[in-house]
Design a protein around this motif. Structure first.
Motif, PDB file in Angstrom:
ATOM      1  N   LYS B 133       0.730  -1.233   0.179  1.00  0.00           N
ATOM      2  CA  LYS B 133       0.028  -0.069   0.105  1.00  0.00           C
ATOM      3  C   LYS B 133       0.868   1.147  -0.062  1.00  0.00           C
ATOM      4  CE  LYS B 133      -4.415  -0.759   1.783  1.00  0.00           C
ATOM      5  NZ  LYS B 133      -5.164  -1.210   2.852  1.00  0.00           N
ATOM      6  N   GLU B 134       1.918   1.243   0.853  1.00  0.00           N
ATOM      7  CA  GLU B 134       2.789   2.254   0.877  1.00  0.00           C
ATOM      8  C   GLU B 134       3.558   2.606  -0.369  1.00  0.00           C
ATOM      9  OE1 GLU B 134       3.607   5.063   3.491  1.00  0.00           O
ATOM     10  OE2 GLU B 134       2.349   3.399   3.966  1.00  0.00           O
ATOM     11  N   LEU B 135       3.788   1.606  -1.013  1.00  0.00           N
ATOM     12  CA  LEU B 135       4.579   1.688  -2.346  1.00  0.00           C
ATOM     13  C   LEU B 135       3.662   2.304  -3.502  1.00  0.00           C
ATOM     14  CD1 LEU B 135       7.295   0.845  -3.020  1.00  0.00           C
ATOM     15  CD2 LEU B 135       6.666  -1.023  -4.343  1.00  0.00           C
ATOM     16  N   GLY B 136       2.365   1.680  -3.256  1.00  0.00           N
ATOM     17  CA  GLY B 136       1.412   2.225  -4.400  1.00  0.00           C
ATOM     18  C   GLY B 136       0.978   3.551  -4.259  1.00  0.00           C
ATOM     19  N   ARG B 137       1.082   4.058  -2.847  1.00  0.00           N
ATOM     20  CA  ARG B 137       0.731   5.636  -2.662  1.00  0.00           C
ATOM     21  C   ARG B 137       1.874   6.328  -3.208  1.00  0.00           C
ATOM     22  NH1 ARG B 137      -0.502   5.400   2.936  1.00  0.00           N
ATOM     23  NH2 ARG B 137      -2.600   4.513   2.386  1.00  0.00           N
ATOM     24  N   ILE B 139       4.099   5.556  -5.591  1.00  0.00           N
ATOM     25  CA  ILE B 139       4.144   5.587  -7.030  1.00  0.00           C
ATOM     26  C   ILE B 139       3.075   6.286  -7.792  1.00  0.00           C
ATOM     27  CG2 ILE B 139       3.540   4.174  -9.129  1.00  0.00           C
ATOM     28  CD1 ILE B 139       5.152   1.905  -7.621  1.00  0.00           C
ATOM     29  N   TYR B 140       1.967   6.406  -7.209  1.00  0.00           N
ATOM     30  CA  TYR B 140       0.885   7.238  -7.696  1.00  0.00           C
ATOM     31  C   TYR B 140       0.831   8.750  -7.244  1.00  0.00           C
ATOM     32  CZ  TYR B 140      -0.660   3.362 -10.357  1.00  0.00           C
ATOM     33  OH  TYR B 140      -0.520   2.351 -11.397  1.00  0.00           O
ATOM     34  N   THR B 141       1.925   9.020  -6.474  1.00  0.00           N
ATOM     35  CA  THR B 141       1.636  10.547  -6.024  1.00  0.00           C
ATOM     36  C   THR B 141       2.845  11.010  -6.133  1.00  0.00           C
ATOM     37  OG1 THR B 141       2.074   9.531  -3.684  1.00  0.00           O
ATOM     38  CG2 THR B 141      -0.190  10.246  -4.300  1.00  0.00           C
ATOM     39  N   VAL B 142       3.867  10.884  -5.643  1.00  0.00           N
ATOM     40  CA  VAL B 142       5.104  11.235  -5.662  1.00  0.00           C
ATOM     41  C   VAL B 142       5.869  11.122  -6.974  1.00  0.00           C
ATOM     42  CG1 VAL B 142       7.333  12.095  -4.778  1.00  0.00           C
ATOM     43  CG2 VAL B 142       5.444  11.504  -3.044  1.00  0.00           C
ATOM     44  N   GLU B 148       4.615   6.838 -15.019  1.00  0.00           N
ATOM     45  CA  GLU B 148       3.959   6.834 -16.160  1.00  0.00           C
ATOM     46  C   GLU B 148       5.008   6.843 -17.527  1.00  0.00           C
ATOM     47  OE1 GLU B 148       0.686   6.327 -16.277  1.00  0.00           O
ATOM     48  OE2 GLU B 148       0.478   6.390 -14.404  1.00  0.00           O
ATOM     49  N   ILE B 149       6.135   7.650 -17.277  1.00  0.00           N
ATOM     50  CA  ILE B 149       6.922   7.732 -18.418  1.00  0.00           C
ATOM     51  C   ILE B 149       7.583   6.405 -18.654  1.00  0.00           C
ATOM     52  CG2 ILE B 149       9.229   8.504 -19.330  1.00  0.00           C
ATOM     53  CD1 ILE B 149       8.399  11.144 -17.888  1.00  0.00           C
ATOM     54  N   ALA B 150       7.732   5.799 -17.528  1.00  0.00           N
ATOM     55  CA  ALA B 150       8.411   4.159 -17.587  1.00  0.00           C
ATOM     56  C   ALA B 150       7.414   3.205 -18.253  1.00  0.00           C
ATOM     57  CB  ALA B 150       8.939   3.797 -16.147  1.00  0.00           C
ATOM     58  N   ALA B 151       6.267   3.551 -17.924  1.00  0.00           N
ATOM     59  CA  ALA B 151       5.227   2.651 -18.496  1.00  0.00           C
ATOM     60  C   ALA B 151       5.222   2.964 -20.029  1.00  0.00           C
ATOM     61  CB  ALA B 151       3.919   2.793 -17.822  1.00  0.00           C
TER      62      ALA B 151
END
Lengths: 350, 202
Positions: B133-137, B139-142, B148-151
């Motif tokens: 959860k921490e990692l997801g938060r 990745i999608y905020t900071v 997204e560029i990597a994706a």
């Protein structure tokens, strides 16, 4: 109570070893019933397919054939393990272990009921996915180490197939993760409580449920996806050179994997240990029983498929995996995401 | 020595051994399998750091998918070891210079900015702490733009790889599955009713 007894009996040992002994006892308590289930699952398969094909099936050993799996096990134990002279001996012998170990290790996080979990870890969904993806090594290593053309062809087919279906499987689980909001299998089941069968995740995630189960059948190399061991084309595929107990371990792994996929389908889409109707007579039955009943029902489908469907052609398998199942999961992930946050049906998707 | 330390030393010993075998063993298939073992031990070490999400994803992506494809290719190669080992003496000086440079760089980093004094060990987390959860938060905020560029780079790479390898094969006997499904009995089968010729009664 048993825990206190174990800690009392091992009181003279260091604490780390005490905990190890206790965990070992729990592992045995999961694996022994599992192995008995696997043994009688093979019996069920032979009997059921027998009845579906208007035969009787095994009925000679013991009353109505009920001792057949034990006789089979005894036979396989005493048979000679033939190691091909130009094979790679170490890899040849380690391959069956590589295929059985992940199938058993994945049970560590399986929630049999609200309390009965060996390791209630946070990312148990990912753990299960990672371990089921490792089962393919047994097949590949066996195919290569046998130094035989048929075995090698089987291994190549299996590798390509499992890569394709694992992606679909992973995406199907992304849907479960989105709806449940948790990676923990126990919390995923708890998220399906409330209205009985109506609140199980099979309804909002119906396409993903189908994709997951089809991929599960493909992942376990079962009919109609059993090209890795297609006996009419490549004799027995990756395990053609195996005999005796080495073969039996592959056999165990295949059936343990089937039960594992059935149990995971139950946990993620069919409400795990929860009863289908949450009223009095149903809630008296313990959760483990519901879990076992549902798992048996899903496992029955594996046998039913085998008796019903002809084997897919290799290119048809690839087409189904890459061009149908993966797009279906991708579309449904968006449907779930949009449905959950931008439509009035948020309750349906959670 | 705590249990975690004990695990750490066991897994690092396996990791170092496996990594050494990857580069020294002759057989490429065995080398790839040792790489699998190395990934797996590394994942175990990450688990001892409470980084369970990264550890499991390492197993899932590298062990479960990348290395399977790698083995798929390596197994089909018929590698002639004599050719591979030829010219060892010629490449030795260049190789040793690069190896020395790498060792120097690693030593430089380890002794100046990456020592144990620079980073404190992560403290124990509460039981309900969720690494994923921490990692997801984060990745999608900071880190949302780098992520997204990597994706997008990966997506472009996928499309490029498909575009480069896609070719029509005129000799392929591929049949469009929808055509196969649409076939019905009348297209292929004609039932002819014939009158019995009234032969001899049996």
């Amino acid at each position: 109570m048993i825990k206190d007894l174990v800690f009392f009996l091992t009181g003279w040992l260091p604490e780390g070893i005490q905990i190890t002994v206790w965990v070992m006892i729990k592992i045995v308590a999961i694996l022994v019933p599992l192995m008995i289930c696997v043994a009688y699952f093979t019996f069920a398969e032979r009997k059921l397919i027998g009845y579906m094909q208007l035969r009787v099936g095994p009925n000679r050993v013991g009353p109505k054939g009920w001792l057949q799996p034990i006789a089979d096990a005894a036979k396989l134990l005493v048979k000679e393990i033939i190691i091909p002279s130009r094979s790679n001996k170490f890899l040849f012998l380690i391959a069956p272990i590589l295929s059985l170990a992940p199938a058993l290790a994945a049970w560590a996080v399986m929630p049999f009921s609200d309390k009965l979990v060996l390791a209630d870890i946070d990312a148990s969904l990912l753990y299960v996915l990672a371990l089921t993806s490792m089962g393919v090594y047994g097949v590949i290593v066996a195919g290569w180490a046998s130094n035989s053309k048929y075995a090698f062809l089987g291994a190549m087919r299996s590798a390509a197939q499992i890569i394709a279906y694992e992606i679909a499987m992973g995406f199907a689980l992304v849907g479960v993760l989105m709806v449940a909001g948790s990676l923990n299998l126990r919390e995923i089941v708890l998220g399906q409580s409330g209205l009985g069968i109506a609140s199980w995740y099979m309804w909002p995630l119906f396409p993903l449920f189908m994709v997951y189960f089809i991929s599960g059948v493909a992942e376990t190399n079962r009919a109609p996806f059993d090209v890795a061991e297609g006996e009419s084309e490549i004799v027995a595929g990756f395990h053609v050179e195996y005999s005796g107990m080495a073969f039996a371990v592959f056999f165990l792994a295949e059936y343990a994997n089937m039960i594992l996929i059935a149990a995971l389908t139950v946990v993620m889409f069919l409400g795990g240990w929860l009863p289908p109707v949450e009223v009095a007579p149903f809630t008296w039955i313990p959760g483990v029983m519901w879990f076992g009943l549902k798992t048996s029902l899903v496992a029955f489908f594996f046998l039913w498929f085998r008796a019903t469907f002809p084997r897919y052609r290799y290119d048809q398998i690839m087409r189904l995996g890459w061009k149908i199942l993966i797009p279906v999961t991708l579309v449904w992930i968006f449907v779930v995401g949009i449905g959950k946050f931008y439509t009035p049906f948020a309750g349906f998707f959670s | 020595m705590t249990f975690v330390q004990f695990c750490f030393y066991i897994f690092s010993a396996i990791l170092v051994f496996a990594a050494a075998m990857v580069v020294t063993i002759r057989n490429p298939v065995k080398s790839a399998l040792f790489l699998v073992l190395a990934f797996f031990s590394a994942a175990c070490i990450w688990i001892t750091l409470e980084a369970e999400f990264l550890a499991i994803v390492l197993v899932l992506v590298y062990v479960g998918a990348v290395m399977v494809l790698f083995l798929f290719v390596v197994m089909m190669l018929d590698i002639d070891l004599a050719v591979l080992r030829a010219g060892f003496a010629r490449y030795l000086p260049v190789g040793s210079v690069i190896a020395l440079l790498l060792i120097l760089e690693i030593a430089l980093v380890m002794t100046t900015t990456f020592g144990p004094g620079e980073f404190t060990a992560p403290g124990a987390h509460p039981a309900d702490y969720s690494n994923s959860k921490e990692l997801g938060r984060l990745i999608y905020t900071v880190y949302v733009y780098p992520f997204e560029i990597a994706a997008i780079i990966l997506l472009v790479a996928i499309i490029a790889a498909i575009a480069l390898t896609m070719r029509r094969r005129p000799d392929s006997k591929y049949i469009d599955p929808s055509k196969q499904v649409k076939v019905n009995r009348d297209d292929r089968l004609r039932i002819v009713k014939m009158k019995s010729e009234g032969g001899k009664q049996v």
